[in-house]
Scaffold this active site. Sequence first.
Site, PDB file in Angstrom:
ATOM      1  N   CYS A 143      -1.192 -90.977  42.800  1.00  0.00           N
ATOM      2  CA  CYS A 143      -0.354 -89.849  42.374  1.00  0.00           C
ATOM      3  C   CYS A 143      -0.890 -88.505  42.820  1.00  0.00           C
ATOM      4  O   CYS A 143      -0.179 -87.517  42.853  1.00  0.00           O
ATOM      5  CB  CYS A 143      -0.165 -89.866  40.862  1.00  0.00           C
ATOM      6  N   CYS A 178      -6.653 -88.619  34.575  1.00  0.00           N
ATOM      7  CA  CYS A 178      -6.066 -89.935  34.836  1.00  0.00           C
ATOM      8  C   CYS A 178      -5.981 -90.757  33.551  1.00  0.00           C
ATOM      9  O   CYS A 178      -4.957 -91.369  33.256  1.00  0.00           O
ATOM     10  CB  CYS A 178      -6.896 -90.674  35.889  1.00  0.00           C
ATOM     11  N   CYS A 220      17.406 -57.533  44.173  1.00  0.00           N
ATOM     12  CA  CYS A 220      16.694 -57.051  42.988  1.00  0.00           C
ATOM     13  C   CYS A 220      17.369 -57.515  41.704  1.00  0.00           C
ATOM     14  O   CYS A 220      18.552 -57.268  41.488  1.00  0.00           O
ATOM     15  CB  CYS A 220      16.578 -55.544  43.014  1.00  0.00           C
ATOM     16  N   ASN A 257      13.631 -62.626  47.522  1.00  0.00           N
ATOM     17  CA  ASN A 257      13.396 -61.455  46.698  1.00  0.00           C
ATOM     18  C   ASN A 257      12.724 -61.946  45.412  1.00  0.00           C
ATOM     19  O   ASN A 257      12.404 -63.127  45.277  1.00  0.00           O
ATOM     20  CB  ASN A 257      14.716 -60.728  46.408  1.00  0.00           C
ATOM     21  N   THR A 258      12.538 -61.075  44.461  1.00  0.00           N
ATOM     22  CA  THR A 258      11.764 -61.457  43.281  1.00  0.00           C
ATOM     23  C   THR A 258      12.563 -62.350  42.333  1.00  0.00           C
ATOM     24  O   THR A 258      13.793 -62.358  42.341  1.00  0.00           O
ATOM     25  CB  THR A 258      11.299 -60.216  42.523  1.00  0.00           C
ATOM     26  N   CYS A 306      -5.736 -86.506  40.513  1.00  0.00           N
ATOM     27  CA  CYS A 306      -7.198 -86.363  40.548  1.00  0.00           C
ATOM     28  C   CYS A 306      -7.613 -85.400  41.653  1.00  0.00           C
ATOM     29  O   CYS A 306      -8.507 -84.579  41.477  1.00  0.00           O
ATOM     30  CB  CYS A 306      -7.877 -87.723  40.723  1.00  0.00           C
ATOM     31  N   CYS A 329     -11.263 -85.594  36.822  1.00  0.00           N
ATOM     32  CA  CYS A 329     -10.359 -86.620  37.354  1.00  0.00           C
ATOM     33  C   CYS A 329     -10.162 -87.725  36.320  1.00  0.00           C
ATOM     34  O   CYS A 329      -9.052 -88.211  36.108  1.00  0.00           O
ATOM     35  CB  CYS A 329     -10.897 -87.180  38.674  1.00  0.00           C
ATOM     36  N   CYS A 348     -19.252 -85.530  44.754  1.00  0.00           N
ATOM     37  CA  CYS A 348     -18.864 -85.473  43.338  1.00  0.00           C
ATOM     38  C   CYS A 348     -19.921 -84.741  42.518  1.00  0.00           C
ATOM     39  O   CYS A 348     -21.120 -85.005  42.649  1.00  0.00           O
ATOM     40  CB  CYS A 348     -18.694 -86.899  42.803  1.00  0.00           C
ATOM     41  N   CYS A 354      -9.595 -81.823  40.799  1.00  0.00           N
ATOM     42  CA  CYS A 354     -11.011 -81.843  41.200  1.00  0.00           C
ATOM     43  C   CYS A 354     -11.426 -80.443  41.659  1.00  0.00           C
ATOM     44  O   CYS A 354     -10.763 -79.836  42.482  1.00  0.00           O
ATOM     45  CB  CYS A 354     -11.226 -82.843  42.336  1.00  0.00           C
TER      46      CYS A 354
END
Lengths: 434, 444
Positions: free
Chosen positions: A383, A357, A139, A204-205, A386, A353, A347, A390
């Site tokens: 990469c 790009c 914690c 934990n957080t 896109c 996209c 599409c 999308c």
Amino acid sequence: MADLSSTFVGIKSPNPFWLASAPPTDKEYNVRRAFEAGWGGVVWKTLGAEGPPVVNVNGPRYGAIWGADRRLLGLNNIELITDRPLEVNLREIKSVKRDYPDRALVVSLMVPCEEAAWKAILPLVEETGADGVELNFGCPHGMAERGMGSAVGQVPEYIEMVTRWVKQNSRMPCIVKLTPNITDIRKPAEAAARGGADAVSLINTINSITSVNLDEMCPEPMIDGQGSHGGYCGPAVKPIALNMVAEIARNPETANIPISGIGGVTTWRDAAEFISLGAGNVQVCTAAMTYGFKIVQEMISGLSQWMDEKGYASVDEVVGRAVPKVKDWQDLNLNYVAKASINQDDCIKCGRCFAACEDTSHQAIAMSEDRTFTVKDDECVACNLCVNVCPVEGCITMVPMKPGEVDPRTGEVVKEEYGNWQTHPNNPAVWAAE
Amino acid sequence: MPNSQLTPGIVAGRLPDDSYAENFADLHAPLDAHEAQVAADRCYFCHDAPCVTACPTSIDIPLFIRQIATGTPEAAAKTIFDQNILGGMCARVCPTETLCEQACVREAAEGKPVMIGQLQRYATDRLMEKNRHPYTRAPETGKRVAVVGAGPAGLACAHRLAMHGHDVTVYDARNKPGGLNEYGIAAYKAVDRFAEREVSWLLQIGGIRLETGKALGAGLTLEALREDFDAVFLAIGLAGVNALRAPGEDKAGVEDAVSFIAELRQASDLSALPIGRNVVVIGGGMTAVDAAVQARLLGAQNVTIAYRRGRDRMGASKFEQDLAASRGVRILENVQPKAIHGNGSAVEIELEYTEETPEGLKGTGETFRIPADQVFKAIGQTLEGAPEGLEIAGGKIAVTGAGQTSLPGVWAGGDCASGGDDLTVTAVAEGRDAAEAIHAALGA
């Protein structure tokens, strides 16, 4: 049908879905409801040492961030460990365990860093018939300022020391819960292993401020005009948790230590991902706090269906299956070449996209007068941006090029053989070796 | 005995008194803040968004929706008004289902477009309810422009000219400004005197003088306007109505749909407005639907739209056709009026089936009659009272570019000008663009 029953550090549960130590497991009432809903186990909300219990704030304890349609993506909290008397919790734990002997019931503990304190509480827990203990070294708020929680979890030597005390003073399985608020998760995991921990659980957080109230100029959640950092959890932290689980699973020093995976598990799929990266089971909190205990039914049916489809007979068959494929960047095959491909039938012509790009990447998507979007293979570096922006899942995919084909971007022939950075001619280390 | 839907003839008060308010309530209840948030969250913020292209005024829709989603509906409204100063009315009356929402990629993806029209209303209402006008005038230029017609085109032109610092006088034949927004749109699309409130809000920019009760041929001449002003913008709409050219057209009970709608819009007590028991509307456009639906809402027992071609050719959108159907209006396709029968007053209408032939639409010779004590003609409006000396093309004032007429210094836009599609939003675009052209011309 796949067998979802789980044995984690010797603790049996009908499924690998446990509720994490947190508000949902603070009381007998809640835990009974959880077990009735189908949860395989619970880690009881953290108990402190005997004496007057801690107190919580009387203002808001939670902050949040949301996605579209106010879907809760991240939650943070400044709640402390249980604020109910130790004896009440112990009595309730005993009562619940007696009525649900087939479920896992682990008790989370956080007492001062003195052996006497641990020596005092462990027998009391053992006496309830609980299946094990989880050491809350995680914690990041409130208790850390008192030298507990993440204040312990951030110092590997303390982790090792306390874990050893627990193992020396109890026969119960001991799970060490790790804080992600450190630079290298492998170090505390190694310390836990050295101390004799039966397992680690993580994450934990994460220390966080979710938002700022711009009218009051104050962080949220706001308590009488002030705010504090709190522990962040929920779907937003899952990627961080997955990586930390994988780091421990693929670290030779800790490869054999069982892991209880925690951090944003919301669906069966999230659970399957944690398990594939080395978790023996998962613990859930935010999803239950968002949707109620019933979600476990989807987790059970989903995991079971997926395992059937894949032909996995038991959860153990899935544990760590993806770990061998987790690599460092320098091991990735640089000879692999892919190109984005847009399925024109799927599409919807939103053009996201293209914007992504064109504005922020490689100008590798063309847009025609009639809004047909096509990939320019001679510019595309694959990469994946896109794909990620999308809105239609599966509309854009990455298609690998075949060895022997010429990459129109580089003019080079795609090689069949594997070749990574460590052997790449651009790597200064390679020249040095020559 | 009070009147009911079954009372023969054309009578008022066919419905219980409390039905009228309910029947003529807002067609689409406005979105509340939560609904707007949910609706705004669905926008994908498309690149070069198709909805913007589909909007005759080119409102930056993704931007204004993002401004709503991020809690600044007033900024969203400003984005809308920058392109379309009557964005509040357009949000209510635009056939979005054939414009922006048809183009929405989520229509392609799921058959459920983002609720652009409703969101536009949410944003514009938020700003307008503050009763603060978001635009200020440029320094006064000393140039004076006359705008004839205070409908959407005239108002949009006047506002833009005033913003550029010109002095504008707007004339209108009616005693209230607003044109078709005030007189010609179904009441349930612009409740709570919205048209009137919108004009007051628009005039807050200053620099616009309104003179009602004046029209070309009724107190105004184009020559005089050209002499007195530096430029003239004509937005006189289409004041004439096409005739049925069928025997019996002169019988009592045969009326123009636009007159009926105008009367209804100005009525202070709808229960006092007479309506037939059996109403037949001739036509297939928005006006036909507006008249037919409102006839039903006033308590007509049977309302029929009779259209000479198939439904796919109707000027009224699919949404409007469905609206009519949902209000109990029957749509008869491929029929044309042959005669109206009755002794002094209409009692029946005789219709003839039609078919499309290579030579055009033809009657088949097969006729039938349906009861009709009231017949509304909604078969198109015509240019009336266009001043001499202006070139006319296809029944409208011929314009080139941004509304330039054949006379120097005279521009025209809206329904009276050639081109366009008789939509409020198109009229706004034409008025705005003519204002820019006039501004450029005056600066030269």
